[in-house]
Design an enzyme around this catalytic site. Structure first.
Site, PDB file in Angstrom:
ATOM      1  N   ARG A  92       0.849  -1.212   0.000  1.00 27.82           N
ATOM      2  CA  ARG A  92       0.000   0.000   0.000  1.00 27.82           C
ATOM      3  C   ARG A  92       0.872   1.244   0.000  1.00 27.82           C
ATOM      4  O   ARG A  92       0.477   2.296   0.480  1.00 27.82           O
ATOM      5  CB  ARG A  92      -0.895   0.004   1.218  1.00 27.82           C
ATOM      6  CG  ARG A  92      -0.061  -0.155   2.479  1.00 27.82           C
ATOM      7  CD  ARG A  92      -0.850  -0.082   3.705  1.00 27.82           C
ATOM      8  NE  ARG A  92      -0.051  -0.642   4.777  1.00 27.82           N
ATOM      9  CZ  ARG A  92      -0.342  -0.548   6.032  1.00 27.82           C
ATOM     10  NH1 ARG A  92      -1.415   0.083   6.390  1.00 27.82           N
ATOM     11  NH2 ARG A  92       0.430  -1.074   6.937  1.00 27.82           N
ATOM     12  N   LYS A 112       1.863   6.561   1.037  1.00 31.99           N
ATOM     13  CA  LYS A 112       1.389   5.384   1.773  1.00 31.99           C
ATOM     14  C   LYS A 112      -0.138   5.430   1.767  1.00 31.99           C
ATOM     15  O   LYS A 112      -0.725   6.430   2.185  1.00 31.99           O
ATOM     16  CB  LYS A 112       1.935   5.455   3.203  1.00 31.99           C
ATOM     17  CG  LYS A 112       2.039   4.118   3.896  1.00 31.99           C
ATOM     18  CD  LYS A 112       2.832   4.250   5.198  1.00 31.99           C
ATOM     19  CE  LYS A 112       2.656   3.008   6.046  1.00 31.99           C
ATOM     20  NZ  LYS A 112       3.320   3.141   7.349  1.00 31.99           N
ATOM     21  N   ASP A 124      -6.240  -3.866   0.452  1.00 32.37           N
ATOM     22  CA  ASP A 124      -6.842  -2.930  -0.504  1.00 32.37           C
ATOM     23  C   ASP A 124      -5.883  -1.820  -0.929  1.00 32.37           C
ATOM     24  O   ASP A 124      -6.234  -0.966  -1.737  1.00 32.37           O
ATOM     25  CB  ASP A 124      -8.117  -2.313   0.091  1.00 32.37           C
ATOM     26  CG  ASP A 124      -7.848  -1.556   1.385  1.00 32.37           C
ATOM     27  OD1 ASP A 124      -6.663  -1.478   1.799  1.00 32.37           O
ATOM     28  OD2 ASP A 124      -8.808  -1.043   1.977  1.00 32.37           O
ATOM     29  N   GLY A 125      -4.669  -1.834  -0.356  1.00 38.67           N
ATOM     30  CA  GLY A 125      -3.694  -0.811  -0.733  1.00 38.67           C
ATOM     31  C   GLY A 125      -3.975   0.553  -0.145  1.00 38.67           C
ATOM     32  O   GLY A 125      -3.325   1.541  -0.490  1.00 38.67           O
ATOM     33  N   ARG A 175       5.428   9.989   2.985  1.00 34.38           N
ATOM     34  CA  ARG A 175       6.526   9.666   3.896  1.00 34.38           C
ATOM     35  C   ARG A 175       7.863   9.987   3.231  1.00 34.38           C
ATOM     36  O   ARG A 175       8.045   9.759   2.041  1.00 34.38           O
ATOM     37  CB  ARG A 175       6.452   8.184   4.244  1.00 34.38           C
ATOM     38  CG  ARG A 175       7.568   7.703   5.141  1.00 34.38           C
ATOM     39  CD  ARG A 175       7.203   6.408   5.832  1.00 34.38           C
ATOM     40  NE  ARG A 175       7.166   5.272   4.932  1.00 34.38           N
ATOM     41  CZ  ARG A 175       6.854   4.023   5.336  1.00 34.38           C
ATOM     42  NH1 ARG A 175       6.548   3.782   6.599  1.00 34.38           N
ATOM     43  NH2 ARG A 175       6.836   3.034   4.468  1.00 34.38           N
ATOM     44  N   ARG A 182      14.862  -2.336   3.929  1.00 32.87           N
ATOM     45  CA  ARG A 182      14.644  -2.986   5.219  1.00 32.87           C
ATOM     46  C   ARG A 182      15.517  -4.221   5.343  1.00 32.87           C
ATOM     47  O   ARG A 182      16.024  -4.730   4.335  1.00 32.87           O
ATOM     48  CB  ARG A 182      13.163  -3.415   5.306  1.00 32.87           C
ATOM     49  CG  ARG A 182      12.192  -2.264   5.071  1.00 32.87           C
ATOM     50  CD  ARG A 182      10.973  -2.701   4.256  1.00 32.87           C
ATOM     51  NE  ARG A 182      10.205  -1.536   3.800  1.00 32.87           N
ATOM     52  CZ  ARG A 182       9.252  -0.946   4.503  1.00 32.87           C
ATOM     53  NH1 ARG A 182       8.908  -1.428   5.671  1.00 32.87           N
ATOM     54  NH2 ARG A 182       8.635   0.128   4.053  1.00 32.87           N
ATOM     55  N   ASP A 251      10.734  -6.770   8.412  1.00 33.74           N
ATOM     56  CA  ASP A 251      10.359  -5.868   7.315  1.00 33.74           C
ATOM     57  C   ASP A 251      10.075  -4.463   7.834  1.00 33.74           C
ATOM     58  O   ASP A 251       9.856  -3.549   7.039  1.00 33.74           O
ATOM     59  CB  ASP A 251       9.136  -6.406   6.553  1.00 33.74           C
ATOM     60  CG  ASP A 251       7.959  -6.694   7.457  1.00 33.74           C
ATOM     61  OD1 ASP A 251       8.108  -7.507   8.385  1.00 33.74           O
ATOM     62  OD2 ASP A 251       6.886  -6.100   7.255  1.00 33.74           O
ATOM     63  N   ASN A 252      10.062  -4.290   9.144  1.00 36.35           N
ATOM     64  CA  ASN A 252       9.845  -2.961   9.718  1.00 36.35           C
ATOM     65  C   ASN A 252      11.115  -2.423  10.359  1.00 36.35           C
ATOM     66  O   ASN A 252      11.049  -1.560  11.233  1.00 36.35           O
ATOM     67  CB  ASN A 252       8.701  -3.014  10.744  1.00 36.35           C
ATOM     68  CG  ASN A 252       7.356  -3.269  10.075  1.00 36.35           C
ATOM     69  OD1 ASN A 252       7.187  -3.007   8.888  1.00 36.35           O
ATOM     70  ND2 ASN A 252       6.416  -3.785  10.829  1.00 36.35           N
ATOM     71  N   ASP A 261       7.672   2.636  10.051  1.00 35.53           N
ATOM     72  CA  ASP A 261       6.403   1.913  10.167  1.00 35.53           C
ATOM     73  C   ASP A 261       5.748   2.087  11.532  1.00 35.53           C
ATOM     74  O   ASP A 261       5.776   1.207  12.397  1.00 35.53           O
ATOM     75  CB  ASP A 261       6.573   0.429   9.796  1.00 35.53           C
ATOM     76  CG  ASP A 261       6.536   0.253   8.280  1.00 35.53           C
ATOM     77  OD1 ASP A 261       6.416   1.268   7.566  1.00 35.53           O
ATOM     78  OD2 ASP A 261       6.626  -0.881   7.804  1.00 35.53           O
TER      79      ASP A 261
HETATM   80  P1  AMP Z   1       2.876  -3.720   8.253  1.00 32.10           P
HETATM   81  O1  AMP Z   1       2.438  -4.717   9.291  1.00 32.10           O
HETATM   82  O2  AMP Z   1       2.072  -2.470   8.249  1.00 32.10           O
HETATM   83  O3  AMP Z   1       4.336  -3.458   8.311  1.00 32.10           O
HETATM   84  O4  AMP Z   1       2.567  -4.384   6.850  1.00 32.10           O
HETATM   85  C1  AMP Z   1       3.006  -5.669   6.513  1.00 32.10           C
HETATM   86  C2  AMP Z   1       2.767  -5.941   5.037  1.00 32.10           C
HETATM   87  O5  AMP Z   1       1.376  -5.899   4.742  1.00 32.10           O
HETATM   88  C3  AMP Z   1       3.420  -4.958   4.110  1.00 32.10           C
HETATM   89  O6  AMP Z   1       3.876  -5.661   2.987  1.00 32.10           O
HETATM   90  C4  AMP Z   1       2.291  -4.025   3.738  1.00 32.10           C
HETATM   91  O7  AMP Z   1       2.524  -3.387   2.504  1.00 32.10           O
HETATM   92  C5  AMP Z   1       1.110  -4.971   3.697  1.00 32.10           C
HETATM   93  N1  AMP Z   1      -0.160  -4.279   3.952  1.00 32.10           N
HETATM   94  C6  AMP Z   1      -0.596  -3.783   5.127  1.00 32.10           C
HETATM   95  N2  AMP Z   1      -1.800  -3.195   4.976  1.00 32.10           N
HETATM   96  C7  AMP Z   1      -2.149  -3.311   3.683  1.00 32.10           C
HETATM   97  C8  AMP Z   1      -3.276  -2.916   2.910  1.00 32.10           C
HETATM   98  N3  AMP Z   1      -4.300  -2.229   3.431  1.00 32.10           N
HETATM   99  N4  AMP Z   1      -3.276  -3.240   1.597  1.00 32.10           N
HETATM  100  C9  AMP Z   1      -2.265  -3.914   1.046  1.00 32.10           C
HETATM  101  N5  AMP Z   1      -1.177  -4.316   1.724  1.00 32.10           N
HETATM  102  C10 AMP Z   1      -1.103  -4.032   3.028  1.00 32.10           C
HETATM  103 MG    MG Z   2       5.732  -2.571   7.425  1.00 30.47          MG
END
Ligand code: AMP
Ligand code: MG
Length: 492
Positions: A92, A112, A124-125, A175, A182, A251-252, A261
């Site tokens: 997203r 973002k 949903d991105g 951002r 990462r 990844d964070n 993040d």
């Molecule tokens: P996060 O836990 O926020 O670090 O996200 C973990 C992964 O999930 C990352 O690859 C994000 O891009 C993906 N992600 C989180 N929320 C969404 C969303 N609403 N739509 C698509 N990908 C998402």
């Molecule tokens: Mg993340």
């Protein structure tokens, strides 16, 4: 020809095609600018007035892509709560490009919440407005505290709803980061056995973040050492202000050493080392006190990915990785002890200081003392022992502080510095203002109801965390029992 809104200067987009997916943002219905960070814009060489035009709003919302942008979603993998996911990627987030700031540093500009990408999986991105406001407040507060972090350039509402448990107003967050690479980016290539890609990534990171490593006889070892050093320092800085990241998946965690993040993160009010706010962290893996150890674990995952680059012989490479990782606890302890000494008004670290600090923290834990207020009040007590009572009253049992204070005073006396200087030095590291959860919640609630003045005011107060702001007294206070926020949620 008119000046471009963003003088993009691309480098990541020049890496091979499997590092990312080219992807344009998906337009939204009715965007509105909530906030533009004028100071940051100027630092990035951008014109704030030009960024308040409808053309710029369209860019911040993802409704228009500037001609010189090269929008892409980055590929990465990651360990999420210790479970490895070989492909995550920006689901997203869309990188528009890079600009060179006033310090000559390359900065990513990323949207973002700008719509789906090939890495969206079931998502949903999109981003909900609440978490957008939250990331804005928290990341800028961290920056004002002097802690390395990604930053907030702009926030917009979309005029659309995103569907979470219920429909919520949507937002897009712009951002800015030293880069969005990462630990999980390295894991992406390692998991595929793509040593050529791994090496290209490592060389890119060295050139962008650690140019001195290029001149080292062992550049990849130097790269690992540098990331370990930056992360040890970063996590110490978090600990020293009571910050809990909440979701320290690989990844964070950036390789630049910036905090990234801002999901279910939060600052502690009362000091309790086991504090967890994240709604998804049922077992407390990412509790406050676990953060230094988790960072070490994440860095071990980074080191593993570098094995093919560290030496021709695998055993030799593993030895190099182990030796580098063994430095982490020392580096963290040194950064933390030095930082803690400064919080206590000490210029040097002596034997026994860690015990003195640990004793204070144990008393704060038992006495339910507010982390931020205790250290801020200590600044005054350091210059005038008549102010001890102001610290003591923050403890459930004031005697707990009064019993600790003599050992601290004795230690301060060894240093023999001027009390006014000591007070000033302590006030420069012990903030009065942190983004307390209930204040963040208040700003978000008002924002969701269309009133962004609360958000504005909170940002303004948090921009000067080390200054006394007499008209902002309420922002220093811990929550009343009915204001306490127990949980924080993911999902910018
Ligand atoms: P996060 O836990 O926020 O670090 O996200 C973990 C992964 O999930 C990352 O690859 C994000 O891009 C993906 N992600 C989180 N929320 C969404 C969303 N609403 N739509 C698509 N990908 C998402
Ligand atoms: Mg993340």
């Amino acid at each position: 020809m008119s000046e471009p809104l963003f003088p993009f200067n691309h480098s990541y987009a020049g890496l091979p095609g499997h590092f990312y997916a080219r992807q344009s943002p998906t337009p939204v219905a009715a965007p509105r600018l909530i906030k533009l960070n004028d100071k940051l814009a100027r630092h990035l060489g951008l014109d704030p007035a030009a960024l308040r035009t409808p053309e710029a709003l369209a860019v911040f919302a993802g409704n228009a892509v500037p001609e010189n942008a090269d929008p892409l979603a980055m590929a990465y993998a990651g360990h999420q709560f210790a479970g490895f996911v070989p492909q995550l990627g920006d689901g997203r987030a869309i990188l528009l490009g890079e600009v060179i700031d006033d310090d000559g540093k390359r900065r990513d500009i990323q949207l973002k919440g700008a719509g789906p990408t090939p890495y969206s999986r079931r998502g949903d991105g999109r981003a909900a407005l609440g978490p957008v406001l939250r990331e804005y407040i928290l990341s800028e507060a961290m920056w004002a505290l002097g802690i390395p972090t990604t930053r907030a350039l702009a926030a917009v509402t979309t005029g659309e709803h995103v569907l979470r448990e219920e429909p919520l107003p949507g937002g897009v967050f712009t951002r800015v980061a030293a880069s969005h690479i990462r630990v999980g980016t390295f894991q992406f290539f390692a998991a595929r056995g793509d040593v050529a890609g791994l090496k290209q990534l490592a060389d890119y990171v060295i050139a962008r973040h650690y140019p001195d490593a290029a001149r080292d006889p062992q550049p990849y070892r130097a790269l690992l050492d540098n990331v370990i050093r930056r992360q040890a320092s970063l996590i110490a800085r978090w600990m020293l202000v009571g910050f809990i990241h909440g979701v320290m998946n690989t990844d964070n965690m950036t390789v630049s050493g910036e905090t990234i993040d801002y999901g279910p993160c939060a600052f502690m009010d009362a000091y309790h080392p086991g504090t967890v706010y994240s709604s998804i962290d049922a077992r407390g893996r990412y509790a406050y006190a676990n953060q230094p150890g988790i960072a070490h674990w994440n860095l071990a995952r980074l080191a593993e990915t570098l094995i093919p680059l560290l030496a021709e012989d695998q055993d030799a490479a593993i030895k190099i990785a182990d030796a580098a990782l063994a430095q982490y606890p020392k580096r963290f302890d040194a950064a933390y002890s030095n930082g803690f000494a400064r919080k206590l008004g000490l210029w040097t670290v002596q034997e026994g200081d860690d015990a003195l600090a640990g004793d204070l923290l144990a008393r704060m834990d038992a006495g339910n003392a507010d982390f931020t207020l205790t250290f801020r009040a200590l600044c005054e007590a350091a210059a005038d022992d008549a102010r001890d009572a102001d610290v003591a009253r923050l403890f459930a049992d004031p005697a707990a502080f009064m019993d600790w204070a003599p050992a601290w005073r004795e230690r301060l006396a060894d240093e023999g510095s001027d009390p006014a200087d000591r007070r000033a030095a302590m006030r420069a590291v012990n903030p009065a203002f942190i983004p307390r959860n209930h204040l963040v919640a208040e700003a978000i609630t008002a924002g969701l109801a269309g009133d962004f003045t609360v958000f504005e005011r909170l940002n303004a107060v948090l921009a000067q965390p080390y200054e006394d702001q007499p008209d902002a007294q309420r922002y220093t206070l811990p929550p009343e029992p009915h204001e306490v926020v127990h949980k924080a949620f993911c999902g910018t």
